[in-house]
Every structure is written in C-alpha cells, then in structure tokens.
Design a protein around this motif. Structure first.
Motif, PDB file in Angstrom:
ATOM      1  N   SER A   1      -3.350   0.349  -3.527  1.00  0.00           N
ATOM      2  CA  SER A   1      -2.772  -0.977  -3.292  1.00  0.00           C
ATOM      3  C   SER A   1      -2.244  -1.557  -4.592  1.00  0.00           C
ATOM      4  O   SER A   1      -2.837  -1.347  -5.659  1.00  0.00           O
ATOM      5  CB  SER A   1      -3.829  -1.929  -2.731  1.00  0.00           C
TER       6      SER A   1
ATOM      7  N   GLN B   1      -8.716  -0.182  -1.882  1.00  0.00           N
ATOM      8  CA  GLN B   1      -8.580  -1.131  -0.778  1.00  0.00           C
ATOM      9  C   GLN B   1      -9.501  -0.755   0.392  1.00  0.00           C
ATOM     10  O   GLN B   1     -10.182   0.264   0.335  1.00  0.00           O
ATOM     11  CB  GLN B   1      -7.123  -1.225  -0.327  1.00  0.00           C
TER      12      GLN B   1
ATOM     13  N   GLU C   1     -12.937  -7.676   2.522  1.00  0.00           N
ATOM     14  CA  GLU C   1     -13.010  -6.330   3.103  1.00  0.00           C
ATOM     15  C   GLU C   1     -14.397  -5.714   2.878  1.00  0.00           C
ATOM     16  O   GLU C   1     -14.911  -5.011   3.732  1.00  0.00           O
ATOM     17  CB  GLU C   1     -11.876  -5.443   2.564  1.00  0.00           C
TER      18      GLU C   1
ATOM     19  N   SER D   1      -6.840  -6.766   2.938  1.00  0.00           N
ATOM     20  CA  SER D   1      -7.330  -5.406   2.687  1.00  0.00           C
ATOM     21  C   SER D   1      -7.655  -5.168   1.215  1.00  0.00           C
ATOM     22  O   SER D   1      -8.226  -4.147   0.870  1.00  0.00           O
ATOM     23  CB  SER D   1      -6.284  -4.383   3.148  1.00  0.00           C
ATOM     24  N   LEU D   2      -7.271  -6.103   0.350  1.00  0.00           N
ATOM     25  CA  LEU D   2      -7.508  -5.913  -1.080  1.00  0.00           C
ATOM     26  C   LEU D   2      -8.971  -6.186  -1.429  1.00  0.00           C
ATOM     27  O   LEU D   2      -9.520  -7.229  -1.057  1.00  0.00           O
ATOM     28  CB  LEU D   2      -6.607  -6.845  -1.906  1.00  0.00           C
ATOM     29  N   HIS D   3      -9.567  -5.269  -2.157  1.00  0.00           N
ATOM     30  CA  HIS D   3     -10.977  -5.428  -2.539  1.00  0.00           C
ATOM     31  C   HIS D   3     -11.185  -6.724  -3.326  1.00  0.00           C
ATOM     32  O   HIS D   3     -12.214  -7.396  -3.182  1.00  0.00           O
ATOM     33  CB  HIS D   3     -11.426  -4.229  -3.371  1.00  0.00           C
ATOM     34  N   GLU D   4     -10.192  -7.075  -4.132  1.00  0.00           N
ATOM     35  CA  GLU D   4     -10.305  -8.255  -4.996  1.00  0.00           C
ATOM     36  C   GLU D   4     -10.538  -9.538  -4.198  1.00  0.00           C
ATOM     37  O   GLU D   4     -11.107 -10.497  -4.722  1.00  0.00           O
ATOM     38  CB  GLU D   4      -9.032  -8.417  -5.846  1.00  0.00           C
TER      39      GLU D   4
ATOM     40  N   ARG E   1      -2.083  -2.680 -10.281  1.00  0.00           N
ATOM     41  CA  ARG E   1      -2.812  -1.829  -9.340  1.00  0.00           C
ATOM     42  C   ARG E   1      -4.131  -2.491  -8.983  1.00  0.00           C
ATOM     43  O   ARG E   1      -4.845  -2.986  -9.853  1.00  0.00           O
ATOM     44  CB  ARG E   1      -3.065  -0.464  -9.975  1.00  0.00           C
ATOM     45  N   CYS E   2      -4.446  -2.491  -7.698  1.00  0.00           N
ATOM     46  CA  CYS E   2      -5.678  -3.154  -7.240  1.00  0.00           C
ATOM     47  C   CYS E   2      -6.817  -2.147  -7.163  1.00  0.00           C
ATOM     48  O   CYS E   2      -6.607  -0.940  -7.238  1.00  0.00           O
ATOM     49  CB  CYS E   2      -5.450  -3.783  -5.869  1.00  0.00           C
TER      50      CYS E   2
ATOM     51  N   VAL F   1       0.879  -1.177   0.000  1.00  0.00           N
ATOM     52  CA  VAL F   1       0.000   0.000   0.000  1.00  0.00           C
ATOM     53  C   VAL F   1       0.909   1.218   0.000  1.00  0.00           C
ATOM     54  O   VAL F   1       1.790   1.327   0.872  1.00  0.00           O
ATOM     55  CB  VAL F   1      -0.914   0.032   1.248  1.00  0.00           C
TER      56      VAL F   1
END
Lengths: 348, 460
Positions: A183, A175, B417, B410-413, A171-172, A139
């Motif tokens: 993230s 988050q 979360e 913590s990753l949305h994927e 890139r995610c 992050v």
C-alpha cells in the motif's frame, strides 16, 4: 494458495505476470489487439471471458487477481488515451479510478450524468480529485512505476499518468489483506503527463472505467468466496463434533447454507453483467456491488467460523479470504457512499 | 469551544433554539429533572461506577495508554517468533503489569492485588472493566495479560485453601515482585474444540490427553492446542481424562512447564491478537504429583465449565474494548479528514454512521455491566449471552469503522484493520458463538421443560 501463510514474493509475482502476458491473458498497452483481460468489452462473450478469468484468478489468489485487473485497465486506458507505458513489465503501471476518499458523494454521479452541478458540489468533486492537495491510498505490486488516474484541472476532469519518481509516495505498513501487494499514499507534485478530452468523452470513459472496475472487484470477490466454500465444505465433511460430522449439525449447516445462498445470488448478479459494457448501467452495477460485497464478506466470515479455531490460523487459508474480501470491499472508494451516488444517479 | 462553533446541520449550543443551555435556567425543581451534564461519555460512565471500580477503571486506562498502546503496532507486525521467545518490550510490559497488580487482581492483599475497597463488588465486573481498557489499547497484549487469569481461575474456583495458598498465592507474589509467572488454561485438544466446551459433544468425545495413575501422582500424555499464552506460561491448568474413562472423568492438574516431558510443539501464526501466542502443548509422560490435582478427581468437567462461565463476561468486554477503539478512531478520522474543504464529520451521513457505532458500542457495554454487577456466581445463560452477542455486535461496529474510512481503512496506520483482525478471534474462542448460543439454551432447560400446553409462559 497451498501455503497461505507465506505470501507470494514480489519476484514470483513478476514472473507469474510475465507468463500471463506471454500466454495472452494480459495485454500490454503497446501490443496489437489481443484477447487479454479487459481487452474487449463490446460483446457478451468478451465480458464472460473478463468476468470468468477474474473469478478464476480470485479463486486462486485475490491479491494477484486485483493487481492484474487494475493493471489491465491501466494498459487498456493508456492505449485509448495514447500514453506510453513500460512494455517490459506489465505491473509497472497501475490505475486508481476514484479520488482520495470515498466515491465523490453525489457530485460524481451528477457530473457523470452531465447534470448542472451547484458550486458547492463542484468544490467536492474538485477536491476529491485534487491530487496535489491530498494523498490517495493505492494498493499495487511493489515495483510499480507509473500511475494512471483522473485529476481535476481547471474545472475539468483530465487523465494523468504520474511517474512514481516524480511524486510524493510513501509506502505504508503491511495492509489488511492482499499480502502479495503493498500500500502507498500518493500525492502529486505536478499534473504529470495529461490527456484532456472533451467533457462528454471524458465522462463516457470515466463511466466505462468505473463499470469495469466494479465488475472486476465483484468477480474477484466471488472467486475468493468460491475458494472459501471449498475449504469450508471439505473441512466440515471430515471434522467431527459430538461424535458426528460437523456438517450434520444445523449450526454449521446454516452457515454453509448462507455461503451457498450468497454464491447463488452472486452468480445471478454476475450473470447479469455478461453484456456489452456500454449496455450496462453504472447505477445498477454499484447497487450490486454494495449488496454483494457486504454479503460476500459475511459469508467469508462463516467460512472462518465453520473451521472454528483453526480458521483463525494463517496456514488454514480461511482467514486470508476474509481479509482479501474486506480489501475488495474497501477498494474503489468503498461501498458506504454508494447510496449517495445512487440517489443522485436516479434524481429527476 | 468557541460559542459559535457547530457541526453542519446543527445549531451552535448557544443558539436560542438549542435547549441544553436553557435547562440551566429552569426553576430549581425543574433543573433537577432536565439539566444534565454533557461531559465526556467515558468519564460519565466511570463516575456512575462504585468508587472502587471507578478507580480501577481509571488506573487500567492509564496503564493501557502508557504501557500497552505504544507497543501495539510493533507487537502485531513483528515476525513470528520462535517458541518461547518474547519481544524485549513485551517482556518489560509483563514485568510492569505484574508489579502494578494487573496479573493478580482476583484476590485481595496479602494474597493478591485487588483493592480491599473493591471486594464488595464481583471480581468479574472488575475484570470486565480492565479487559475493556486493555483491549482498547491492543487486543493481542490484552490477551497476553488476560489469558493468565483464565489459567488461574480453576485454582480459585476449586475453593481449596490449599490450592490457593500453595499454588495461586506464589504465582501472584512472583508477578507482584516483578518476575511474571503466567499460567495457561489448557482444555482444547486437536480434533476437539467445541467438545471441550459443550456437554452433548463431550459425552461421545474420546479424550486426547489422558492421566494414568502412577506412584504418588499421575502421568499425563497427549496434546492440547490453541492454548493462549501457553508458549510463555510457567505453569498450566491442564484438563485430562483418567485412563480408560471418558470426559466425565476429566480432572484438572496444575502442571509446571519445566516438568520433564512437557514441551511446546509449535505456536500458531494467527490472523490477529498476534502479541499473544497460541501454543500446542505436548505431554509425554509428564508426572504430576497428587498435590497438584485441582478440585478433586473427576471434577474437571464442572470446574472447566465454571471457569468458562467466569471468563465469558470478560471476553464480551474484549468486544466492547475493540468496538470502542474502532469507534474512537472513526470519530477521530471524521474530525480531521477533510473532503470538499470540510471535515467529514460535518456530513450528515457520516454523523448517522458514527451515531450508530456509538449506540452499538454503548449498548453492549450496558449489557455487560448489567450482567457483571450481579456476577458473583455467573450463570451460564447470562455469561454466554453476553459473550456471543457482544462479540458479534463488536465486529459489526469494527466493520462500520472500516467502511467509513473506505480505501484508507485497509491501511495498518489507521489501526482499524488490526482491530478487525483482533475482534475476529473473540467470536471463536471460549466456545464459538454458535456453541455459546446452544450453551444458553442448555442452561435454560429447567425453565423450558416440560413441553406441555399447560406450562406457564417462560420469562425472558
């Protein structure tokens, strides 16, 4: 923090960071000896400054505090190891101290102690720090350029400065918290720019980095909850239920009391860390982190609960504190594996 | 499964010291008491349900997986929409859900879509099953589809054939015909969340929405806030006090959203369950004819409480659905993510962690089914207990899932979360969990009193 539903934009974060560099709160790796965050760790006063500053920053914005904390560690480490970093943008470099998942189970503790490591545990450690095979989540500020991290190379831990352009970086989506940051999943193609030291030196530096990271995450988290406490007590003093202020209802008093107890314990714990970093035991710090983050997250949930429905809404600010505290708990390998680390740490 | 496959620390199921296969070789009589089926847990639970409910559970899961889950992430990440707007995909979902009967299942045909085979079971149980499946797919879309039933509930519980045939039946018919008509439930007022959910507070609260008599009906004035689905609802059951009177005069009015003076002041930016709007409704001299007064004058307080008794078990089921989703995702992560050359699920500490999550999730489901199967007349004590306990434990399970994934959590994927942000609301709405605990005690008073030393022990 005035409008928590509108996250700080990347440009604003860059400007703020530049101002903090000019004020000396943050030190670039190429600067002369300064008095920024993590510039000094060899006295109680220096540690008090590091912890106090991060706590204040955490009170204002945990995401900003986290990015400054990690980049400060990166600049300090780069200076020590002789890496050349971007001196125009402080946030161009960030740091990840742990492997791709968790805390290395018990293999990290054994390696740090210099104990003999059975082959299967060496495999775990090697895999944990295998940056080529696994993507690691980080992050960081949106425009980071280089990442300083430990890697496993030929049976040793080495320090590596990876260039974003040369690695596989995805890139995610947004988050869970730290709305000001982004993230990424980072997987190395090459070993990058590497510094290999002798084993005991590497272990010593690794321990120091883990300790500083651990203290930083706790300090930011305590600051975040202090902000939460302010929100909760102020709201409870004006909101009425059943004709009287809600802070006169035991249901709410208990939650406010829990928040206060958590902060008092956290203060006491942080107070114990205001000693030269080398005098602090990593096991003790990780023990503190495991308990502290658990209770801080729970207390932040009380902050939301005291607010009732409005606490769930982004413009209130309370829900962001919960998300940011969850983020702090999950960084640095999270807290679930800490008991495994400790079992190996105290092993005879 | 290959015969020799096993998790680290466990023997293969075909091993001489693995007892399960040997139960199958016991004598016939012994087999009746030992040889169990180790089928999928969800399938096993479904098979234990009465047939009609099992069918509903399977259908709800199918609909959720086909229509709800694919929209979950996009609906959560979408920009905050202007009041009254809805993502096109979500609008299509509403139409599909309406046509499939998911917006009308509290009444059997010809009024609604409840299968006739299910009428012998409490509708609350059916609702809890559906809500669990929908929550598992997406908390926000589940709320969008479920808040509607809360809005309809006062019409149903009024017991008035007129209210049911004149108001509820057309709503259901419209939904079934592919023109979704959502109904919102409006009790919460700015400055008074819990006072609308707890008698002691209501006693001294000055109502914010007031009904003033007018020729042929009433004029409503005031504001309601945090109304789930209020932004898309075509009508609402609105609770208002009579002019100059207190909360004991609360009366339920069935209000059309296109009535002059009815407006949506804003929708909130929420932490989670973002696919469902939380609206602030404004009433400015909204005329409601006498025929739209539901349950009788001054009967609104009791009707509101009866509605909450009916809805709190389904809210508890939201917790189960979200905890289940988190557990399933954590198990999935542990089965595919490798550390040290092997999947996480091989590590003993991970197995312990997952076992606790499974147990917690199934424990709250057991509690809910136990209460729901007898919930023809849901008791306040039981409903509140389910709500606060299941949602508190559900959040704990979701936190365990986050902890298991560590930095990846913590990753949305990874989806967990979002589940955390969704489950957080279940501990707040329908009465905070503190209010629900007090609600249990309030309803228990008749057994707890009198307080003298000769009173018998109170049963728990």
């Amino acid at each position: 923090m005035e409008r928590p539903e509108h996250p700080l934009r990347p440009q604003r974060l860059e400007t703020l960071t530049q101002e903090a560099v000019e004020l000396g709160i943050l030190s670039l790796s190429g600067s002369e000896d300064g008095f920024g965050i993590w510039d000094h760790t060899d006295s109680a006063e220096a540690m008090l400054f590091n912890i106090g500053t991060l706590r204040h920053l955490g009170q204002a914005n945990p995401g900003v505090a986290f990015s400054w904390h990690r980049s400060s560690l990166a600049h300090g480490l780069a200076k020590l190891l002789g890496f050349t970093l971007n001196q125009e943008r402080f946030l161009a470099t960030t740091l990840s101290i742990t492997g791709h998942y968790g805390l290395g189970r018990y293999s990290l503790a054994r390696w740090l102690k210099g104990s003999a490591i059975p082959p299967e545990e060496q495999d775990v450690l090697g895999d944990w720090l295998n940056r080529q095979q696994h993507a690691s989540p980080i992050v960081a500020a949106e425009d980071w350029q280089t990442l300083l991290w430990p890697q496993w190379s030929d049976g040793e831990v080495v320090w590596c400065l990876s260039d974003r352009a040369g690695e596989s970086v995805s890139r995610c989506e947004a988050q869970h918290g730290f709305d000001e940051l982004s993230s990424y999943l980072v997987q190395a193609h090459e070993h990058g720019d590497i510094r290999s030291l002798d084993a005991s030196q590497t272990r010593s530096i690794y321990q120091r980095m883990l300790k500083a990271d651990c203290i930083g995450l706790m300090a930011i988290a305590v600051g975040a909850l202090q902000r939460g406490q302010t929100l909760a007590t102020e709201y409870a003093a004006i909101r009425k239920q059943g004709g009287k202020r809600i802070d006169h209802h035991p249901a709410v008093q208990f939650m406010l009391g829990e928040v206060e107890m958590t902060l008092q314990h956290a203060e006491a714990a942080l107070g114990m860390t205001t000693r030269p970093l080398d005098e602090l035991d990593l096991g003790v710090l990780l023990s503190m982190r495991a308990r502290l983050h658990e209770s801080l997250c729970q207390a932040a949930n009380h902050v939301v609960q005291v607010h009732g429905g409005i606490g769930y809404m982004r413009d209130c600010g309370a829900e962001k504190i919960v998300r940011d505290l969850n983020m702090l708990k999950l960084q640095g390998g999270g807290t679930r594996e800490i008991p495994l680390f400790l079992a190996a740490w105290v092993e005879k | 499964m290959s015969l020799n496959m096993h998790l680290d620390g466990h023997l293969p199921s075909t091993h001489q010291l693995s007892p399960h296969w040997q139960y199958g070789e016991f004598p016939v009589l012994a087999r009746q008491f030992t040889h169990y089926s180790s089928r999928d847990l969800w399938e096993a639970d479904t098979a234990r349900l009465p047939k009609a409910l099992a069918k509903i559970r399977r259908a709800a899961r199918g609909f959720a997986e086909q229509h709800i889950a694919p929209l979950a992430s996009a609906a959560d990440l979408a920009e905050h929409l202007p009041v009254g707007e809805c993502l096109p995909d979500v609008q299509r979902l509403l139409i599909e859900a309406g046509k499939a009967g998911w917006l009308s299942y509290f009444m059997p045909a010809p009024l609604g879509s409840m299968p006739w085979q299910a009428v012998t079971q409490p509708p609350i149980w059916q609702c809890a099953l559906v809500v669990e499946e929908f929550s598992r797919a997406c908390g926000g879309l589940m709320l969008l589809l479920s808040a509607h039933h809360l809005g309809c509930m006062p019409l149903l519980l009024s017991g008035s054939p007129g209210a049911i045939t004149r108001h509820l039946a057309p709503v259901y018919r419209s939904c079934l015909n592919g023109d979704p008509h959502l109904v919102a439930f409006a009790i919460t007022e700015p400055g008074a969340g819990s006072d609308a959910e707890e008698g002691h507070g209501a006693e001294v609260y000055r109502p914010g929405v007031v009904a003033t008599p007018a020729p042929g009906g009433y004029l409503l004035n005031g504001r309601k806030c945090f109304i789930s689905g209020g932004d898309l609802a075509k009508s609402a059951t609105v609770f208002a006090a009579l002019q100059g009177e207190g909360m004991d005069s609360w009366t339920c009015f069935y209000v059309d959203a296109d009535s002059p003076g009815y407006s949506i002041a804003r929708t909130e930016m929420k932490m989670g369950m973002r696919a469902s709007g939380a609206a602030e409704l404004e009433f400015n001299n909204v005329f409601v004819p006498n025929g739209r007064l539901i349950g009788g004058l001054r009967k609104g307080w009791a009707l509101n409480r009866a509605t909450l008794n009916a809805s709190r078990i389904p809210v508890a089921a939201m917790g189960v659905g979200l905890a289940r989703a988190a557990t399933e995702l954590a198990v999935d992560f542990a089965r595919r993510y490798k550390l040290g050359g092997k999947e996480l699920i091989h590590y003993q500490d991970v197995q312990l962690h997952l076992a606790t999550m499974v147990a917690e999730t199934r424990a709250i489901r057991s509690l809910i089914w136990q209460e729901a199967k007898h919930a023809w007349k849901p008791r306040q004590l039981n409903a509140s207990l389910c709500k606060f306990h299941a949602t508190d434990r559900a959040q704990h399970v979701v936190e365990m899932a986050l902890d298991l994934l560590a930095d990846h959590g913590s990753l949305h994927e990874q989806r967990i979360e979002k589940i955390f942000r969704d489950v957080r609301l279940t501990r707040i709405f329908e009465g905070t969990n503190q209010i629900n605990r007090l609600s249990l005690i309030e309803d228990w008073q008749e057994q707890l009193l009198p307080l003298d030393s000769h009173s018998p022990i109170v049963g728990v």
